[in-house]
Design a protein around this motif. Structure first.
Motif, PDB file in Angstrom:
ATOM      1  N   ARG A  67      38.064  46.846 -70.715  1.00 38.51           N
ATOM      2  CA  ARG A  67      38.481  47.282 -72.048  1.00 38.51           C
ATOM      3  C   ARG A  67      39.588  46.395 -72.598  1.00 38.51           C
ATOM      4  N   ARG A  68      40.510  45.993 -71.741  1.00 38.50           N
ATOM      5  CA  ARG A  68      41.594  45.134 -72.196  1.00 38.50           C
ATOM      6  C   ARG A  68      41.051  43.790 -72.664  1.00 38.50           C
ATOM      7  N   ARG A  69      40.113  43.252 -71.917  1.00 38.58           N
ATOM      8  CA  ARG A  69      39.513  41.976 -72.311  1.00 38.58           C
ATOM      9  C   ARG A  69      38.743  42.127 -73.624  1.00 38.58           C
ATOM     10  N   ALA A  70      38.058  43.259 -73.779  1.00 41.09           N
ATOM     11  CA  ALA A  70      37.306  43.482 -75.018  1.00 41.09           C
ATOM     12  C   ALA A  70      38.243  43.536 -76.223  1.00 41.09           C
ATOM     13  N   VAL A  71      39.385  44.216 -76.059  1.00 38.48           N
ATOM     14  CA  VAL A  71      40.353  44.293 -77.155  1.00 38.48           C
ATOM     15  C   VAL A  71      40.914  42.904 -77.463  1.00 38.48           C
ATOM     16  N   TRP A 102      52.317  31.233 -80.925  1.00 40.13           N
ATOM     17  CA  TRP A 102      53.196  32.346 -81.272  1.00 40.13           C
ATOM     18  C   TRP A 102      52.424  33.660 -81.236  1.00 40.13           C
ATOM     19  N   TYR A 103      51.207  33.660 -81.769  1.00 42.80           N
ATOM     20  CA  TYR A 103      50.392  34.880 -81.789  1.00 42.80           C
ATOM     21  C   TYR A 103      50.098  35.357 -80.365  1.00 42.80           C
ATOM     22  N   ARG A 104      49.683  34.449 -79.481  1.00 39.19           N
ATOM     23  CA  ARG A 104      49.355  34.842 -78.110  1.00 39.19           C
ATOM     24  C   ARG A 104      50.578  35.383 -77.383  1.00 39.19           C
ATOM     25  N   GLN A 105      51.738  34.783 -77.648  1.00 38.51           N
ATOM     26  CA  GLN A 105      52.965  35.267 -77.024  1.00 38.51           C
ATOM     27  C   GLN A 105      53.294  36.679 -77.481  1.00 38.51           C
ATOM     28  N   LYS A 106      53.110  36.969 -78.770  1.00 36.82           N
ATOM     29  CA  LYS A 106      53.378  38.306 -79.297  1.00 36.82           C
ATOM     30  C   LYS A 106      52.416  39.336 -78.698  1.00 36.82           C
ATOM     31  N   VAL A 107      51.153  38.994 -78.567  1.00 37.57           N
ATOM     32  CA  VAL A 107      50.176  39.899 -77.968  1.00 37.57           C
ATOM     33  C   VAL A 107      50.551  40.194 -76.518  1.00 37.57           C
ATOM     34  N   HIS A 108      50.977  39.156 -75.812  1.00 40.02           N
ATOM     35  CA  HIS A 108      51.386  39.347 -74.419  1.00 40.02           C
ATOM     36  C   HIS A 108      52.584  40.295 -74.323  1.00 40.02           C
ATOM     37  N   THR A 133      50.562  37.042 -64.793  1.00 36.44           N
ATOM     38  CA  THR A 133      51.937  36.669 -65.096  1.00 36.44           C
ATOM     39  C   THR A 133      52.334  35.338 -64.466  1.00 36.44           C
ATOM     40  N   ASP A 134      51.495  34.827 -63.557  1.00 37.48           N
ATOM     41  CA  ASP A 134      51.789  33.525 -62.957  1.00 37.48           C
ATOM     42  C   ASP A 134      51.395  32.377 -63.887  1.00 37.48           C
ATOM     43  N   LYS A 135      50.735  32.686 -65.015  1.00 34.90           N
ATOM     44  CA  LYS A 135      50.318  31.663 -65.971  1.00 34.90           C
ATOM     45  C   LYS A 135      51.350  31.531 -67.091  1.00 34.90           C
ATOM     46  N   ASP A 136      51.501  30.308 -67.602  1.00 31.22           N
ATOM     47  CA  ASP A 136      52.419  30.095 -68.724  1.00 31.22           C
ATOM     48  C   ASP A 136      51.934  30.799 -69.990  1.00 31.22           C
ATOM     49  N   ASP A 137      50.610  30.898 -70.142  1.00 31.57           N
ATOM     50  CA  ASP A 137      50.019  31.500 -71.334  1.00 31.57           C
ATOM     51  C   ASP A 137      48.932  32.483 -70.886  1.00 31.57           C
ATOM     52  N   PRO A 138      49.300  33.688 -70.439  1.00 34.44           N
ATOM     53  CA  PRO A 138      48.309  34.629 -69.885  1.00 34.44           C
ATOM     54  C   PRO A 138      47.192  34.989 -70.853  1.00 34.44           C
ATOM     55  N   GLY A 182      46.125  33.275 -73.498  1.00 37.35           N
ATOM     56  CA  GLY A 182      45.289  32.091 -73.679  1.00 37.35           C
ATOM     57  C   GLY A 182      44.385  31.851 -72.488  1.00 37.35           C
ATOM     58  N   TYR A 183      44.882  32.134 -71.297  1.00 42.65           N
ATOM     59  CA  TYR A 183      44.089  31.966 -70.070  1.00 42.65           C
ATOM     60  C   TYR A 183      42.888  32.902 -70.076  1.00 42.65           C
ATOM     61  N   LEU A 184      43.104  34.171 -70.450  1.00 42.93           N
ATOM     62  CA  LEU A 184      42.015  35.140 -70.495  1.00 42.93           C
ATOM     63  C   LEU A 184      40.977  34.771 -71.555  1.00 42.93           C
ATOM     64  N   LEU A 185      41.454  34.341 -72.728  1.00 42.35           N
ATOM     65  CA  LEU A 185      40.530  33.965 -73.797  1.00 42.35           C
ATOM     66  C   LEU A 185      39.689  32.755 -73.394  1.00 42.35           C
ATOM     67  N   HIS A 186      40.324  31.776 -72.784  1.00 42.64           N
ATOM     68  CA  HIS A 186      39.604  30.575 -72.359  1.00 42.64           C
ATOM     69  C   HIS A 186      38.533  30.928 -71.331  1.00 42.64           C
ATOM     70  N   ASN A 187      38.862  31.825 -70.393  1.00 45.57           N
ATOM     71  CA  ASN A 187      37.887  32.224 -69.382  1.00 45.57           C
ATOM     72  C   ASN A 187      36.679  32.912 -70.001  1.00 45.57           C
ATOM     73  N   GLU A 188      36.933  33.777 -70.995  1.00 46.61           N
ATOM     74  CA  GLU A 188      35.821  34.466 -71.649  1.00 46.61           C
ATOM     75  C   GLU A 188      34.932  33.486 -72.391  1.00 46.61           C
ATOM     76  N   MET A 189      35.537  32.534 -73.099  1.00 49.48           N
ATOM     77  CA  MET A 189      34.754  31.524 -73.810  1.00 49.48           C
ATOM     78  C   MET A 189      33.952  30.674 -72.828  1.00 49.48           C
ATOM     79  N   TRP A 190      34.566  30.367 -71.702  1.00 45.63           N
ATOM     80  CA  TRP A 190      33.899  29.535 -70.703  1.00 45.63           C
ATOM     81  C   TRP A 190      32.678  30.247 -70.130  1.00 45.63           C
TER      82      TRP A 190
END
Length: 391
Positions: free
Chosen positions: A26-30, A50-56, A69-74, A76-84
């Motif tokens: 559900r979190r990924r879907a949102v 800036w947008y991704r940081q605010k969402v985080h 939390t071990d990623k600099d851009d959590p 962005g990491y999730l979005l990239h994985n879904e696109m991939w």
């Protein structure tokens, strides 16, 4: 409502055979729905970061489970994985680079097409807009799709319209009528009709104002909450807000040098050393932002340079310099004479560098090839390049 539609779709998609927890799905879907609705319309990387940081920050305040939390851009990491994951299950044309532009274009277009939500993709030539649509057409074939995942989805039937400054409202209405006729046919029962507007920005510049008829088709009104067909508009520059706000807007920022290198490697394979590709990417990134005539040269010229090098780079290293100079001259020449001149520097450019300013930016790494490259370019005439094309 658009975000809600995409939430339902991505939530259902994640639940099919996915071993993740219900909360994670559900979190990924949102996150995916928010990304398609808001993140992808931001035209600058600074705004996107800036947008991704605010969402985080919001997710952390809501005390959600650890979000990488071990990623600099959590986010962005999730979005990239879904696109991939989308692109990983698709058949691609040979030599296609899975760069950031293609990943985002395919992901956003797929979600909008399957939900029948209009989408306008804006980006400079070479940002994989048409390629993304070609990839989707290759893979969304219904039961005949090359990958099992997409056999569950309906086949896409594309009806294309080429926008121009002489476009008329009657021509656009005819395209939608063709879509209605196909939906009413036997073939259209199990298919999604996709109205593809190529160069829709040119149609907006028409004195006939042909795009005024789009409003009724993009928002058909109660009881419908969306069109009966998918609509994808491709443009090199943004449309007016009245049209962009009637669908999803995907605005692609210029690629960074890392993405340029990735694309070059896909084009050239192992025929050219990585160091040369890296140098070319950095030079282009610098040249593009400083060229005298904005957008006179762009990504298509850069990729054509890569194909030229890949196809004919001599095996003898002592001939590399001359060939590289000649390739740069071929793909980055043509600057109007009144726009030629010296760059802002204390160093005096050569006559070759004034005619082809890209050489000025490539000067630092071309020095390793000595003066042979300069000699080759100084003696390269336009008639010679035309003769080569006719061979």
């Amino acid at each position: 409502s658009r975000a809600g539609s995409k939430y339902s779709y991505t939530n259902a998609r994640g639940a099919r055979g996915d071993q993740r927890s219900e909360e994670d799905i559900r979190r990924r879907a949102v996150l995916n729905a928010l990304a398609v609705s808001y993140h992808c319309r931001l035209p600058e990387r600074k705004l996107r970061n800036w947008y991704r940081q605010k969402v985080h920050e919001v997710l952390l305040q809501a005390r959600h489970a650890a979000l990488y939390t071990d990623k600099d851009d959590p986010v962005g990491y999730l979005l990239h994985n879904e696109m991939w994951e989308y692109l990983e299950h698709m058949t691609l044309p040979p030599g296609t680079a899975k760069n950031e532009s293609l990943l985002e274009n395919v992901f956003v277009m797929m979600v909008c097409i399957l939900n029948k939500i209009p989408v306008f993709v804006v980006g400079k030539p070479g940002t994989s807009k048409s390629l993304a649509l070609r990839v989707i057409n290759m893979n969304l074939r219904g039961p005949d799709s090359p990958h099992e995942l997409w056999r569950r989805e309906p086949q896409v039937h594309i009806i294309s319209y080429q926008g121009s400054e002489v476009s008329t409202s009657e021509g656009i209405e005819h395209v939608f009528k063709r879509g209605e006729q196909y939906l009413a046919s036997t073939q259209g029962r199990d298919a999604i009709v996709l109205i593809h507007f190529d160069e829709i920005g040119l149609a907006e510049a028409s004195p006939n104002n042909p795009l005024k008829v789009l409003h009724a088709y993009l928002e058909p009104g109660y009881p419908k909450d969306r069109p009966d067909y998918a609509v994808v508009g491709l443009s090199n520059f943004p449309l007016d807000a009245a049209k962009m706000n009637r669908g999803i807007a995907l605005v692609r920022p210029p690629p960074q040098w890392k993405e340029l290198v990735k694309t070059l490697k896909a084009i050239c394979g192992k025929s050219i050393k990585d160091q040369l590709l890296d140098n070319l990417a950095r030079c282009y990134e610098d040249y593009y932002t400083k060229q005298r005539v904005p957008d006179f040269h762009g990504l298509r010229d850069f990729y054509a340079l890569a194909r030229t090098l890949s196809a004919g780079l001599p095996s003898a290293k002592q001939e590399h310099g001359g060939f590289i100079f000649r390739a740069i001259c071929r793909n980055f020449g043509g600057l109007p004479q009144q726009k030629q001149g010296r760059q802002q520097s204390n160093q005096q450019p050569t006559a070759a560098e004034q005619r082809c300013p890209f050489l000025w930016f490539a000067r630092p790494f071309l020095r390793e090839f000595g003066n042979q490259g300069k000699y080759a370019h100084e003696h390269t005439q336009v008639i010679d390049l035309l003769s080569e094309n006719l061979r």
